[in-house]
Design a protein around this motif. Structure first.
Motif, mmCIF file in Angstrom:
data_model
loop_
_atom_site.group_PDB
_atom_site.id
_atom_site.type_symbol
_atom_site.label_atom_id
_atom_site.label_comp_id
_atom_site.label_asym_id
_atom_site.label_seq_id
_atom_site.Cartn_x
_atom_site.Cartn_y
_atom_site.Cartn_z
ATOM 1 N N UNK A 124 83.922 -60.436 9.573
ATOM 2 C CA UNK A 124 84.897 -61.032 8.338
ATOM 3 C C UNK A 124 85.822 -61.842 8.760
ATOM 4 N N UNK A 125 86.443 -61.911 9.872
ATOM 5 C CA UNK A 125 87.404 -62.877 10.350
ATOM 6 C C UNK A 125 86.842 -63.978 10.573
ATOM 7 N N UNK A 126 85.656 -64.137 10.933
ATOM 8 C CA UNK A 126 84.892 -65.626 11.200
ATOM 9 C C UNK A 126 84.641 -66.169 9.914
ATOM 10 N N UNK A 127 84.238 -65.184 8.952
ATOM 11 C CA UNK A 127 83.857 -65.958 7.663
ATOM 12 C C UNK A 127 85.133 -66.560 6.960
ATOM 13 N N UNK A 128 86.316 -65.629 7.151
ATOM 14 C CA UNK A 128 87.623 -66.282 6.543
ATOM 15 C C UNK A 128 88.098 -67.559 7.299
ATOM 16 N N UNK A 129 87.893 -67.529 8.616
ATOM 17 C CA UNK A 129 88.024 -68.745 9.283
ATOM 18 C C UNK A 129 87.194 -69.825 8.900
ATOM 19 N N UNK A 130 86.012 -69.825 8.943
ATOM 20 C CA UNK A 130 85.054 -70.812 8.466
ATOM 21 C C UNK A 130 85.620 -71.354 6.926
ATOM 22 N N UNK A 131 85.829 -70.336 5.965
ATOM 23 C CA UNK A 131 86.133 -70.816 4.675
ATOM 24 C C UNK A 131 87.482 -71.655 4.633
ATOM 25 N N UNK A 132 88.298 -71.242 5.398
ATOM 26 C CA UNK A 132 89.531 -71.892 5.581
ATOM 27 C C UNK A 132 89.219 -73.548 6.448
ATOM 28 N N UNK A 133 88.526 -73.532 7.316
ATOM 29 C CA UNK A 133 88.346 -74.643 7.849
ATOM 30 C C UNK A 133 87.307 -75.761 7.218
ATOM 31 N N UNK A 134 86.553 -75.382 6.062
ATOM 32 C CA UNK A 134 85.731 -76.080 5.126
ATOM 33 C C UNK A 134 86.036 -76.236 3.727
ATOM 34 N N UNK A 135 87.367 -75.657 3.361
ATOM 35 C CA UNK A 135 87.858 -75.689 2.028
ATOM 36 C C UNK A 135 88.219 -76.970 1.846
ATOM 37 N N UNK A 140 90.954 -77.969 7.314
ATOM 38 C CA UNK A 140 91.006 -78.767 8.443
ATOM 39 C C UNK A 140 89.993 -79.508 8.575
ATOM 40 N N UNK A 141 88.752 -79.619 8.217
ATOM 41 C CA UNK A 141 87.478 -80.359 8.539
ATOM 42 C C UNK A 141 87.888 -81.634 7.545
ATOM 43 N N UNK A 142 88.227 -81.291 6.233
ATOM 44 C CA UNK A 142 88.320 -82.584 5.259
ATOM 45 C C UNK A 142 89.495 -83.271 5.719
#
Length: 154
Positions: A124-135, A140-142
């Motif tokens: 779950x923590x990893x899913x939340x982190x990737x969701x934040x990174x790719x939001x 952060x990625x955009x």
């Protein structure tokens, strides 16, 4: 008609692709597993000081450990005892936990959830982190792509 030992061109290509796909694993195995095992085996037959180069002494290290070292056999005995005890206890306690979680008791679903929760938390923590990174708006990625002049995906 004589069949070639190499097979058809398609079979050769599939075999080559298979070897290419498993090559990272093979390289990792050779570098991180088999290489250190062989190096340790070689060094066990040498007298080796970190500052110098290894000097071949043959079976002298094994003779010393098996016949002259007073701590070797007691250490081996303790290690065997510890291993057997922890394996047996681990299996028995795991079986007991499984049997308890399978009983018809009040709150069984809660106990099962609490037992399973530690294995879910990292996912779950990893899913939340990737969701934040790719939001799309504030990820952060955009943001980093925008800093170098690239419009990120939505």
């Amino acid at each position: 008609m004589q069949k070639s030992w190499m097979g058809s061109p398609l079979q050769r290509r599939e075999a080559l692709e298979g070897y290419l796909w498993i090559s990272p694993w093979i390289i990792g195995f050779l570098v991180f597993s088999l290489g250190p095992i062989i190096a340790s085996l070689y060094l066990s037959f040498t007298e080796y000081k970190i500052a110098g180069s290894p000097k071949w002494i043959g079976l002298a290290n094994y003779t010393q450990a098996l016949f002259n070292d007073k701590l070797f056999w007691p250490s081996l005995s303790r290690t065997t005892y510890y291993t057997v005890a922890t394996v047996i206890l681990g299996v028995l306690l795991s079986l007991l936990a499984a049997m308890l979680l399978n009983q018809e008791i009040r709150g069984r679903a809660v106990f099962r959830a609490l037992y399973y929760l530690p294995s879910l938390t990292p996912v779950v923590a990893m899913a939340i982190l990737w969701t934040w990174l790719l939001q799309p708006q504030i990820g952060l990625v955009n943001y980093l792509l925008g800093e170098v002049g690239i419009k990120g995906p939505g």
